[in-house]
Design a protein around this motif. Structure first.
Motif, PDB file in Angstrom:
ATOM      1  N   UNK A  51     -49.492 -32.221 106.017  1.00  0.00           N
ATOM      2  CA  UNK A  51     -49.632 -31.224 107.070  1.00  0.00           C
ATOM      3  C   UNK A  51     -49.093 -31.729 108.404  1.00  0.00           C
ATOM      4  N   UNK A  52     -49.312 -33.000 108.673  1.00  0.00           N
ATOM      5  CA  UNK A  52     -48.899 -33.568 109.959  1.00  0.00           C
ATOM      6  C   UNK A  52     -48.927 -35.081 109.846  1.00  0.00           C
ATOM      7  N   UNK A  53     -47.961 -35.724 110.483  1.00  0.00           N
ATOM      8  CA  UNK A  53     -47.897 -37.194 110.489  1.00  0.00           C
ATOM      9  C   UNK A  53     -47.721 -37.653 111.932  1.00  0.00           C
TER      10      UNK A  53
ATOM     11  N   UNK B 130     -40.601 -44.293 126.796  1.00  0.00           N
ATOM     12  CA  UNK B 130     -40.085 -43.731 125.538  1.00  0.00           C
ATOM     13  C   UNK B 130     -38.950 -44.591 124.978  1.00  0.00           C
ATOM     14  N   UNK B 131     -38.103 -45.092 125.859  1.00  0.00           N
ATOM     15  CA  UNK B 131     -36.993 -45.940 125.416  1.00  0.00           C
ATOM     16  C   UNK B 131     -37.493 -47.254 124.840  1.00  0.00           C
ATOM     17  N   UNK B 132     -38.509 -47.865 125.506  1.00  0.00           N
ATOM     18  CA  UNK B 132     -39.077 -49.118 125.003  1.00  0.00           C
ATOM     19  C   UNK B 132     -39.769 -48.909 123.659  1.00  0.00           C
ATOM     20  N   UNK B 133     -40.496 -47.819 123.556  1.00  0.00           N
ATOM     21  CA  UNK B 133     -41.222 -47.535 122.315  1.00  0.00           C
ATOM     22  C   UNK B 133     -40.244 -47.326 121.164  1.00  0.00           C
ATOM     23  N   UNK B 134     -39.193 -46.552 121.396  1.00  0.00           N
ATOM     24  CA  UNK B 134     -38.213 -46.296 120.336  1.00  0.00           C
ATOM     25  C   UNK B 134     -37.536 -47.594 119.896  1.00  0.00           C
ATOM     26  N   UNK B 135     -37.195 -48.444 120.864  1.00  0.00           N
ATOM     27  CA  UNK B 135     -36.549 -49.717 120.524  1.00  0.00           C
ATOM     28  C   UNK B 135     -37.471 -50.590 119.685  1.00  0.00           C
TER      29      UNK B 135
ATOM     30  N   UNK C 138     -41.791 -39.466 110.789  1.00  0.00           N
ATOM     31  CA  UNK C 138     -42.994 -39.287 111.611  1.00  0.00           C
ATOM     32  C   UNK C 138     -42.820 -38.042 112.476  1.00  0.00           C
ATOM     33  N   UNK C 139     -43.788 -37.123 112.414  1.00  0.00           N
ATOM     34  CA  UNK C 139     -43.685 -35.865 113.158  1.00  0.00           C
ATOM     35  C   UNK C 139     -43.865 -36.058 114.656  1.00  0.00           C
ATOM     36  N   UNK C 140     -44.793 -36.923 115.057  1.00  0.00           N
ATOM     37  CA  UNK C 140     -45.076 -37.100 116.483  1.00  0.00           C
ATOM     38  C   UNK C 140     -45.453 -38.547 116.759  1.00  0.00           C
ATOM     39  N   UNK C 141     -44.870 -39.084 117.814  1.00  0.00           N
ATOM     40  CA  UNK C 141     -45.214 -40.430 118.276  1.00  0.00           C
ATOM     41  C   UNK C 141     -45.822 -40.300 119.667  1.00  0.00           C
TER      42      UNK C 141
END
Length: 372
Positions: free
Chosen positions: A89-91, A248-253, A267-270
């Motif tokens: 349903x959601x991740x 957001x850039x640090x998290x994605x890296x 992953x649907x939402x971080x």
């Protein structure tokens, strides 16, 4: 006879523990009934009251508006029953420092949705740090002990949820599991199914909300915020926007460095949780007092704490690095220990009649209790 005595003692211990956990984990009366009574002209597999759930979450999770908004949006989509039936349903992946409520928000959701804070399947990924531990999730391969049983750490009943309400699973501290263990979740996130290695059994996540937590990028964000304090120009104008983009850039890296792209892409939402700030600390102390009063019900007493004492505990326990856990330790040291001493010396009065109310205040640098 000694055997029977041991069995009776064990039963009494288990009942006492169940009673203590029930007081701590159960939702207020009427929460589950509110979900059962929820009605809508829209045809849907799910029946739960989003307003009731969010009111409960907002009373327990403070200073995390972005996370609460993500959960509320997710509940709306699930309630409308427009999710892909071939996937979970959601991740969601919850990131952020320790002690800010990443795990607690899942417990609060389980309490508000199912009436019990432990009504979700929790897998502590820090216990799966070696690659051969992947069998704990996928089951033993053919030829090994337990292969035919298909035994795993998963609880199918909690994954499936209950009538009109989805199940919940939490993979806690995801980054501490071995890469092989993490990769076993790929099919789960993609098609909502996990077949054990022996092929004897399958677990369905298609009626499940999947949450994962991690401390990744927490130190990077902390260092960034510390450097930012000296940049007075960025504190004005679009400073909030620039910080969000940088975070957001640090998290994605960090995510792409720790996990495979195909895993991150499922992953649907971080959501990155905020640090615990000073403006919500006194509210967190008041919340701990509320939880303490639930535990005091069995002693027929209630505690009221003066505003001065709340401020004192908030100032003594505030630690931005360690969050709410540091505050909880301070509550125990500053309030629970002197309260326990007081109750032990006044235990005779507790059983004398109806609920007794006590007031806790700060006098000459020490906590004092007065019967009202």
């Amino acid at each position: 006879m000694p055997f029977l005595t041991d069995m009776l003692e064990q039963t009494q211990r288990e009942r006492a523990l169940e009673g203590a956990l029930s007081v701590e984990n159960r939702a207020p009366d009427g929460v589950v009934q509110a979900h059962l009574c929820a009605s809508s002209a829209l045809q849907s597999r799910y029946r739960f009251d989003i307003g009731v759930i969010m009111a409960s979450l907002r009373s327990e999770i403070l200073g995390q508006d972005a996370a609460l908004k993500a959960v509320e949006d997710m509940l709306k989509v699930v309630r409308a029953d427009i999710t892909d039936p071939r996937r979970p349903l959601f991740t969601a992946l919850f990131l952020g420092p320790t002690g800010v409520g990443k795990t607690e928000i899942v417990r609060a959701l389980a309490r508000a949705l199912h009436g019990d804070a432990e009504a979700f399947c929790r897998v502590d990924m820090n216990t799966l740090s070696q690659e051969h531990y992947a069998a704990a999730l996928t089951g033993a391969p053919p030829g090994y002990v337990g292969a035919k049983e298909g035994t795993t750490l998963l609880d199918q009943e909690k994954l499936e949820g209950s009538l009109g309400r989805p199940g919940i699973v939490l993979f806690d501290e995801l980054e501490k599991a071995s890469p092989q263990v993490v990769m076993t979740l790929l099919n789960v996130l993609d098609n909502g199914m996990l077949t054990v290695a022996s092929g004897e059994r399958s677990y369905s996540f298609r009626n499940t909300l999947i949450f994962m937590t991690s401390n990744l990028a927490a130190h990077d964000i902390q260092r960034y915020d510390q450097r930012r304090k000296g940049w007075r120009g960025l504190l004005l104008g679009s400073s909030v926007t620039s910080r969000r983009r940088a975070v957001d850039k640090m998290v994605r890296a960090r995510l792409l460095k720790a996990f495979a792209p195909e895993f991150v892409n499922r992953i649907d939402a971080t959501v990155t949780f905020n640090w615990i700030e000073r403006n919500v600390v006194e509210q967190l102390v008041a919340l701990e007092v509320k939880r303490l009063n639930r535990r005091l019900q069995k002693h027929h007493c209630q505690l009221e704490v003066d505003a001065l004492l709340l401020t004192h505990i908030a100032n003594a326990g505030f630690d931005r690095q360690f969050g709410a856990r540091a505050l909880r330790r301070c509550v125990r040291q500053q309030l629970e220990v002197p309260l326990a001493e007081y109750l032990l010396s006044h235990h005779a009065a507790l059983m004398s009649g109806p609920v007794i109310r006590y007031r806790a205040g700060l006098e000459q640098g020490a906590v004092a209790f007065v019967r009202r």
